[in-house]
Design a protein around this motif. Structure first.
Motif, PDB file in Angstrom:
ATOM      1  N   SER A   1       0.977  -1.057  -0.234  1.00  0.00           N
ATOM      2  CA  SER A   1      -0.013   0.124   0.065  1.00  0.00           C
ATOM      3  C   SER A   1       0.828   1.264   0.086  1.00  0.00           C
ATOM      4  O   SER A   1       0.567   2.252  -0.560  1.00  0.00           O
ATOM      5  CB  SER A   1      -0.973  -0.004   1.264  1.00  0.00           C
ATOM      6  OG  SER A   1      -0.253   0.018   2.447  1.00  0.00           O
ATOM      7  N   ASN A   2       2.067   1.071   0.704  1.00  0.00           N
ATOM      8  CA  ASN A   2       2.837   2.289   0.661  1.00  0.00           C
ATOM      9  C   ASN A   2       3.678   2.504  -0.512  1.00  0.00           C
ATOM     10  O   ASN A   2       3.905   3.612  -1.039  1.00  0.00           O
ATOM     11  CB  ASN A   2       3.929   2.105   2.029  1.00  0.00           C
ATOM     12  CG  ASN A   2       2.990   2.614   3.161  1.00  0.00           C
ATOM     13  OD1 ASN A   2       2.668   3.691   3.548  1.00  0.00           O
ATOM     14  ND2 ASN A   2       2.908   1.573   4.152  1.00  0.00           N
ATOM     15  N   ILE A   3       4.029   1.455  -1.231  1.00  0.00           N
ATOM     16  CA  ILE A   3       4.667   1.499  -2.455  1.00  0.00           C
ATOM     17  C   ILE A   3       3.913   2.161  -3.581  1.00  0.00           C
ATOM     18  O   ILE A   3       4.167   2.922  -4.171  1.00  0.00           O
ATOM     19  CB  ILE A   3       5.067   0.191  -3.000  1.00  0.00           C
ATOM     20  CG1 ILE A   3       6.254  -0.565  -2.101  1.00  0.00           C
ATOM     21  CG2 ILE A   3       5.468   0.219  -4.440  1.00  0.00           C
ATOM     22  CD1 ILE A   3       6.324  -2.062  -2.486  1.00  0.00           C
ATOM     23  N   ALA A   4       2.367   1.640  -3.628  1.00  0.00           N
ATOM     24  CA  ALA A   4       1.482   2.081  -4.569  1.00  0.00           C
ATOM     25  C   ALA A   4       1.179   3.785  -4.344  1.00  0.00           C
ATOM     26  O   ALA A   4       1.093   4.447  -5.151  1.00  0.00           O
ATOM     27  CB  ALA A   4       0.237   1.382  -4.379  1.00  0.00           C
ATOM     28  N   VAL A   5       1.100   4.060  -3.182  1.00  0.00           N
ATOM     29  CA  VAL A   5       0.924   5.575  -2.802  1.00  0.00           C
ATOM     30  C   VAL A   5       2.491   6.245  -3.479  1.00  0.00           C
ATOM     31  O   VAL A   5       1.914   7.431  -4.021  1.00  0.00           O
ATOM     32  CB  VAL A   5       0.929   6.016  -1.433  1.00  0.00           C
ATOM     33  CG1 VAL A   5       0.781   7.311  -1.156  1.00  0.00           C
ATOM     34  CG2 VAL A   5      -0.660   5.287  -0.824  1.00  0.00           C
ATOM     35  N   SER A   6       3.543   5.832  -3.195  1.00  0.00           N
ATOM     36  CA  SER A   6       4.768   6.642  -3.741  1.00  0.00           C
ATOM     37  C   SER A   6       4.535   6.520  -5.174  1.00  0.00           C
ATOM     38  O   SER A   6       5.003   7.655  -5.687  1.00  0.00           O
ATOM     39  CB  SER A   6       5.895   6.069  -3.177  1.00  0.00           C
ATOM     40  OG  SER A   6       6.096   6.329  -2.090  1.00  0.00           O
ATOM     41  N   LEU A   7       4.423   5.618  -6.003  1.00  0.00           N
ATOM     42  CA  LEU A   7       4.262   5.354  -7.255  1.00  0.00           C
ATOM     43  C   LEU A   7       3.119   6.281  -7.781  1.00  0.00           C
ATOM     44  O   LEU A   7       3.521   6.849  -8.788  1.00  0.00           O
ATOM     45  CB  LEU A   7       4.127   3.847  -7.705  1.00  0.00           C
ATOM     46  CG  LEU A   7       5.269   2.905  -7.660  1.00  0.00           C
ATOM     47  CD1 LEU A   7       4.897   1.584  -7.953  1.00  0.00           C
ATOM     48  CD2 LEU A   7       6.789   3.578  -7.668  1.00  0.00           C
ATOM     49  N   ALA A   8       2.056   6.205  -7.322  1.00  0.00           N
ATOM     50  CA  ALA A   8       0.881   7.116  -7.783  1.00  0.00           C
ATOM     51  C   ALA A   8       1.270   8.606  -7.599  1.00  0.00           C
ATOM     52  O   ALA A   8       1.070   9.330  -8.594  1.00  0.00           O
ATOM     53  CB  ALA A   8      -0.392   6.816  -7.023  1.00  0.00           C
ATOM     54  N   ARG A   9       1.918   9.137  -6.530  1.00  0.00           N
ATOM     55  CA  ARG A   9       2.375  10.227  -6.342  1.00  0.00           C
ATOM     56  C   ARG A   9       3.366  10.826  -7.556  1.00  0.00           C
ATOM     57  O   ARG A   9       3.499  12.022  -7.813  1.00  0.00           O
ATOM     58  CB  ARG A   9       2.983  10.525  -4.981  1.00  0.00           C
ATOM     59  CG  ARG A   9       1.803  10.723  -3.857  1.00  0.00           C
ATOM     60  CD  ARG A   9       2.403  11.199  -2.670  1.00  0.00           C
ATOM     61  NE  ARG A   9       1.502  10.837  -1.521  1.00  0.00           N
ATOM     62  CZ  ARG A   9       0.552  11.638  -1.015  1.00  0.00           C
ATOM     63  NH1 ARG A   9       0.181  12.567  -1.881  1.00  0.00           N
ATOM     64  NH2 ARG A   9      -0.159  11.389   0.104  1.00  0.00           N
ATOM     65  N   ALA A  10       4.115   9.813  -7.703  1.00  0.00           N
ATOM     66  CA  ALA A  10       5.319  10.279  -8.469  1.00  0.00           C
ATOM     67  C   ALA A  10       4.971  10.258 -10.263  1.00  0.00           C
ATOM     68  O   ALA A  10       5.539  10.545 -10.925  1.00  0.00           O
ATOM     69  CB  ALA A  10       6.433   9.045  -8.541  1.00  0.00           C
TER      70      ALA A  10
END
Lengths: 64, 211
Positions: free
Chosen positions: B39-48
Protein backbone atom coordinates in the motif's frame (compact mmCIF):
# COMPACT_ATOMS: atom_id res chain seq x y z
CA UNK A 1 36.29 -21.76 -5.42
CA UNK A 2 32.66 -20.70 -5.75
CA UNK A 3 31.55 -17.17 -4.94
CA UNK A 4 28.42 -17.40 -2.78
CA UNK A 5 26.77 -14.08 -1.93
CA UNK A 6 30.07 -12.34 -2.57
CA UNK A 7 32.22 -14.69 -0.48
CA UNK A 8 34.60 -17.30 -1.80
CA UNK A 9 33.66 -20.75 -0.56
CA UNK A 10 34.99 -24.20 -1.14
CA UNK A 11 31.78 -25.56 -2.64
CA UNK A 12 32.76 -26.82 -6.10
CA UNK A 13 31.10 -30.16 -6.83
CA UNK A 14 28.18 -29.63 -4.45
CA UNK A 15 24.63 -29.41 -5.71
CA UNK A 16 22.60 -26.29 -5.01
CA UNK A 17 20.55 -28.35 -2.55
CA UNK A 18 23.73 -29.27 -0.67
CA UNK A 19 24.93 -25.66 -0.63
CA UNK A 20 21.57 -24.59 0.80
CA UNK A 21 21.64 -27.32 3.47
CA UNK A 22 25.19 -26.40 4.43
CA UNK A 23 24.16 -22.77 4.84
CA UNK A 24 21.07 -23.68 6.87
CA UNK A 25 18.73 -22.20 4.28
CA UNK A 26 15.07 -23.20 4.01
CA UNK A 27 14.76 -24.19 0.34
CA UNK A 28 11.10 -23.11 0.27
CA UNK A 29 12.12 -19.57 1.20
CA UNK A 30 14.91 -18.76 -1.23
CA UNK A 31 15.60 -17.71 -4.79
CA UNK A 32 18.92 -18.89 -6.19
CA UNK A 33 20.74 -17.49 -9.18
CA UNK A 34 23.83 -19.07 -10.70
CA UNK A 35 25.89 -16.76 -12.89
CA UNK A 36 22.93 -14.39 -13.15
CA UNK A 37 20.33 -16.99 -14.12
CA UNK A 38 17.65 -18.46 -11.91
CA UNK A 39 18.09 -22.03 -10.77
CA UNK A 40 14.49 -23.32 -10.56
CA UNK A 41 13.66 -25.14 -7.34
CA UNK A 42 13.01 -28.39 -9.19
CA UNK A 43 16.69 -28.32 -10.26
CA UNK A 44 18.21 -27.74 -6.81
CA UNK A 45 19.01 -31.43 -6.41
CA UNK A 46 20.67 -31.79 -9.80
CA UNK A 47 22.38 -28.44 -10.38
CA UNK A 48 26.08 -28.74 -9.51
CA UNK A 49 28.22 -25.69 -8.81
CA UNK A 50 31.69 -25.52 -10.30
CA UNK A 51 34.89 -23.56 -9.76
CA UNK A 52 34.35 -19.95 -10.79
CA UNK A 53 30.57 -20.03 -10.50
CA UNK A 54 28.88 -17.08 -8.86
CA UNK A 55 25.92 -18.07 -6.71
CA UNK A 56 23.44 -15.59 -5.28
CA UNK A 57 21.15 -16.96 -2.60
CA UNK A 58 18.33 -14.62 -1.63
CA UNK A 59 16.63 -15.70 1.58
CA UNK A 60 13.13 -14.40 2.21
CA UNK A 61 11.92 -13.43 5.66
CA UNK A 62 8.31 -12.85 6.62
CA UNK A 63 6.69 -9.48 7.10
CA UNK A 64 5.08 -7.07 4.72
CA UNK B 1 -12.56 20.53 -5.90
CA UNK B 2 -10.32 18.11 -7.80
CA UNK B 3 -7.89 19.84 -10.18
CA UNK B 4 -8.09 19.06 -13.87
CA UNK B 5 -5.70 16.46 -15.23
CA UNK B 6 -3.73 19.11 -17.11
CA UNK B 7 -3.25 21.13 -13.94
CA UNK B 8 -2.02 18.13 -11.95
CA UNK B 9 0.38 17.06 -14.69
CA UNK B 10 1.71 20.62 -15.03
CA UNK B 11 2.36 20.72 -11.28
CA UNK B 12 4.13 17.37 -11.41
CA UNK B 13 6.17 18.48 -14.43
CA UNK B 14 7.33 21.52 -12.51
CA UNK B 15 8.52 19.23 -9.71
CA UNK B 16 10.13 16.34 -11.59
CA UNK B 17 10.73 17.65 -15.12
CA UNK B 18 9.15 16.78 -18.43
CA UNK B 19 11.42 13.86 -19.32
CA UNK B 20 10.72 11.89 -16.17
CA UNK B 21 7.06 12.78 -16.21
CA UNK B 22 6.79 11.34 -19.70
CA UNK B 23 8.66 8.19 -18.70
CA UNK B 24 6.60 7.64 -15.56
CA UNK B 25 3.27 8.44 -17.25
CA UNK B 26 3.93 5.87 -19.95
CA UNK B 27 5.02 3.19 -17.47
CA UNK B 28 3.16 0.45 -15.68
CA UNK B 29 4.04 -1.10 -12.33
CA UNK B 30 2.51 -4.10 -10.59
CA UNK B 31 2.28 -4.30 -6.81
CA UNK B 32 1.71 -7.82 -5.49
CA UNK B 33 0.38 -7.69 -1.96
CA UNK B 34 -1.25 -4.50 -0.63
CA UNK B 35 -0.23 -4.62 3.01
CA UNK B 36 2.37 -2.50 4.78
CA UNK B 37 4.76 -2.71 1.86
CA UNK B 38 2.41 -2.72 -1.10
CA UNK B 39 0.00 0.00 0.00
CA UNK B 40 2.90 2.34 0.72
CA UNK B 41 4.70 1.47 -2.52
CA UNK B 42 1.53 2.17 -4.50
CA UNK B 43 1.05 5.57 -2.86
CA UNK B 44 4.63 6.57 -3.71
CA UNK B 45 4.34 5.40 -7.31
CA UNK B 46 0.99 7.13 -7.81
CA UNK B 47 2.34 10.37 -6.36
CA UNK B 48 5.36 10.19 -8.67
CA UNK B 49 3.10 9.99 -11.71
CA UNK B 50 3.40 6.34 -12.75
CA UNK B 51 0.63 6.09 -15.31
CA UNK B 52 -0.71 2.62 -14.71
CA UNK B 53 -0.77 0.52 -11.54
CA UNK B 54 -1.76 -3.11 -11.26
CA UNK B 55 -2.69 -3.86 -7.64
CA UNK B 56 -3.31 -7.35 -6.30
CA UNK B 57 -4.29 -8.69 -2.88
CA UNK B 58 -6.73 -11.36 -1.72
CA UNK B 59 -7.34 -9.82 1.70
CA UNK B 60 -9.74 -7.35 3.29
CA UNK B 61 -8.77 -4.36 5.42
CA UNK B 62 -8.54 -5.41 9.07
CA UNK B 63 -8.24 -3.31 12.22
CA UNK B 64 -4.76 -4.78 12.80
CA UNK B 65 -3.55 -3.30 9.49
CA UNK B 66 -4.01 0.32 10.49
CA UNK B 67 -0.71 0.69 12.36
CA UNK B 68 1.25 0.65 9.11
CA UNK B 69 -0.91 0.31 6.01
CA UNK B 70 -2.48 3.05 3.91
CA UNK B 71 -6.07 2.41 4.93
CA UNK B 72 -8.59 4.12 7.15
CA UNK B 73 -10.73 2.84 10.01
CA UNK B 74 -13.80 3.51 7.88
CA UNK B 75 -12.49 1.00 5.32
CA UNK B 76 -12.31 -2.01 7.64
CA UNK B 77 -13.98 -4.94 5.90
CA UNK B 78 -13.46 -3.60 2.37
CA UNK B 79 -11.17 -5.52 0.06
CA UNK B 80 -7.70 -3.99 0.06
CA UNK B 81 -7.87 -3.83 -3.72
CA UNK B 82 -10.96 -1.61 -3.59
CA UNK B 83 -9.87 0.42 -0.57
CA UNK B 84 -6.45 1.23 -1.97
CA UNK B 85 -7.92 2.13 -5.33
CA UNK B 86 -10.27 4.53 -3.55
CA UNK B 87 -7.43 6.10 -1.57
CA UNK B 88 -5.09 6.40 -4.54
CA UNK B 89 -7.75 8.10 -6.61
CA UNK B 90 -8.04 10.75 -3.90
CA UNK B 91 -4.29 11.36 -4.13
CA UNK B 92 -3.62 10.96 -7.85
CA UNK B 93 -7.05 10.90 -9.48
CA UNK B 94 -5.88 10.41 -13.05
CA UNK B 95 -3.84 7.28 -12.42
CA UNK B 96 -5.04 4.23 -14.33
CA UNK B 97 -5.60 1.65 -11.61
CA UNK B 98 -6.30 -1.99 -12.32
CA UNK B 99 -6.97 -3.46 -8.90
CA UNK B 100 -8.18 -6.95 -8.24
CA UNK B 101 -9.01 -9.03 -5.18
CA UNK B 102 -7.04 -12.12 -6.08
CA UNK B 103 -4.55 -14.49 -4.51
CA UNK B 104 -1.55 -14.63 -6.83
CA UNK B 105 -0.39 -18.17 -7.49
CA UNK B 106 1.91 -19.89 -9.93
CA UNK B 107 -1.15 -20.69 -12.03
CA UNK B 108 -2.66 -17.23 -12.41
CA UNK B 109 0.31 -14.84 -12.05
CA UNK B 110 1.59 -14.52 -15.60
CA UNK B 111 -1.41 -12.82 -17.23
CA UNK B 112 -1.76 -10.53 -14.19
CA UNK B 113 1.84 -9.34 -14.53
CA UNK B 114 2.50 -9.39 -18.27
CA UNK B 115 1.77 -5.68 -18.88
CA UNK B 116 3.91 -4.34 -16.04
CA UNK B 117 7.36 -2.89 -16.67
CA UNK B 118 8.34 -3.32 -13.03
CA UNK B 119 6.94 -5.87 -10.56
CA UNK B 120 7.06 -5.11 -6.84
CA UNK B 121 6.87 -8.15 -4.56
CA UNK B 122 5.13 -7.01 -1.38
CA UNK B 123 3.76 -10.17 0.21
CA UNK B 124 4.05 -10.94 3.89
CA UNK B 125 4.76 -14.68 3.95
CA UNK B 126 8.29 -15.80 3.14
CA UNK B 127 7.07 -18.74 1.03
CA UNK B 128 4.82 -16.46 -1.04
CA UNK B 129 7.73 -14.06 -1.63
CA UNK B 130 9.91 -16.93 -2.79
CA UNK B 131 7.14 -18.31 -5.02
CA UNK B 132 6.59 -15.00 -6.82
CA UNK B 133 10.28 -14.19 -7.24
CA UNK B 134 11.09 -17.66 -8.56
CA UNK B 135 8.18 -17.48 -10.96
CA UNK B 136 9.00 -14.01 -12.30
CA UNK B 137 12.71 -14.75 -12.63
CA UNK B 138 12.00 -17.95 -14.53
CA UNK B 139 8.93 -17.10 -16.61
CA UNK B 140 9.16 -13.34 -17.04
CA UNK B 141 12.92 -12.73 -17.22
CA UNK B 142 12.43 -9.53 -19.23
CA UNK B 143 10.67 -7.85 -16.28
CA UNK B 144 12.33 -5.88 -13.53
CA UNK B 145 11.59 -7.37 -10.12
CA UNK B 146 11.88 -5.44 -6.85
CA UNK B 147 11.33 -7.67 -3.83
CA UNK B 148 11.55 -7.25 -0.05
CA UNK B 149 13.01 -9.33 2.73
CA UNK B 150 13.51 -8.22 6.32
CA UNK B 151 11.60 -5.18 7.60
CA UNK B 152 10.02 -6.27 10.87
CA UNK B 153 10.84 -5.23 14.41
CA UNK B 154 12.16 -1.97 15.81
CA UNK B 155 15.75 -2.35 14.62
CA UNK B 156 17.68 0.58 13.24
CA UNK B 157 16.49 1.92 9.93
CA UNK B 158 20.08 2.12 8.78
CA UNK B 159 20.09 -1.62 8.14
CA UNK B 160 17.43 -1.40 5.43
CA UNK B 161 19.18 -1.43 2.05
CA UNK B 162 18.56 -2.03 -1.63
CA UNK B 163 20.69 -4.71 -3.23
CA UNK B 164 20.87 -5.48 -6.93
CA UNK B 165 21.09 -9.26 -7.01
CA UNK B 166 21.36 -9.53 -10.80
CA UNK B 167 20.59 -7.42 -13.85
CA UNK B 168 16.83 -7.18 -13.29
CA UNK B 169 16.41 -8.41 -9.72
CA UNK B 170 16.57 -6.05 -6.76
CA UNK B 171 15.92 -6.83 -3.11
CA UNK B 172 15.23 -4.36 -0.31
CA UNK B 173 15.29 -4.87 3.44
CA UNK B 174 17.65 -5.85 6.23
CA UNK B 175 17.90 -9.42 4.91
CA UNK B 176 17.38 -11.04 8.32
CA UNK B 177 14.45 -9.89 10.46
CA UNK B 178 11.39 -12.12 10.37
CA UNK B 179 7.99 -11.22 11.76
CA UNK B 180 7.48 -14.84 12.81
CA UNK B 181 10.35 -14.59 15.27
CA UNK B 182 10.36 -10.93 16.29
CA UNK B 183 6.59 -10.56 16.23
CA UNK B 184 6.30 -6.84 15.55
CA UNK B 185 5.88 -4.48 12.60
CA UNK B 186 6.23 -0.70 12.84
CA UNK B 187 5.10 1.81 10.24
CA UNK B 188 8.38 3.70 9.84
CA UNK B 189 10.48 0.58 9.35
CA UNK B 190 7.97 -1.04 7.00
CA UNK B 191 7.67 2.28 5.13
CA UNK B 192 11.46 2.54 4.87
CA UNK B 193 11.50 -0.76 3.05
CA UNK B 194 8.48 0.18 0.95
CA UNK B 195 10.20 3.45 0.06
CA UNK B 196 13.35 1.58 -0.93
CA UNK B 197 11.21 -0.54 -3.23
CA UNK B 198 9.30 2.40 -4.68
CA UNK B 199 12.51 4.35 -5.24
CA UNK B 200 14.16 1.36 -6.89
CA UNK B 201 11.13 1.01 -9.17
CA UNK B 202 11.18 4.71 -10.09
CA UNK B 203 14.92 4.60 -10.73
CA UNK B 204 14.45 1.61 -13.02
CA UNK B 205 11.68 3.41 -14.92
CA UNK B 206 14.00 6.42 -15.17
CA UNK B 207 16.75 4.23 -16.64
CA UNK B 208 18.95 4.43 -13.54
CA UNK B 209 19.84 0.84 -12.80
CA UNK B 210 22.63 1.05 -10.25
CA UNK B 211 21.98 1.07 -6.51
Amino acid sequence: MVIINGEEQNAAGLTVAEVLARGDYNAARVAVEKNGLLVPKREFGGAVVSDGDVLEIVAFFGGG
Amino acid sequence: MIPAKEEMLAALKERIGGDLLEKFQSSAAAVCGLGGLGSNIAVSLARAGVGRLFLYDFDDVDVTNLNRQQYKASQIGMSKADALRENLLEIAPYTEIISQKVKITEDNALPLLKDADVICEAFDKAESKAMLCNLVLEKLPEKYLVAASGLSGLGTGNSILTRRVSERFYICGDGESDVDTCGTLFAPRVCLCASHQALAALRILAGLYDV
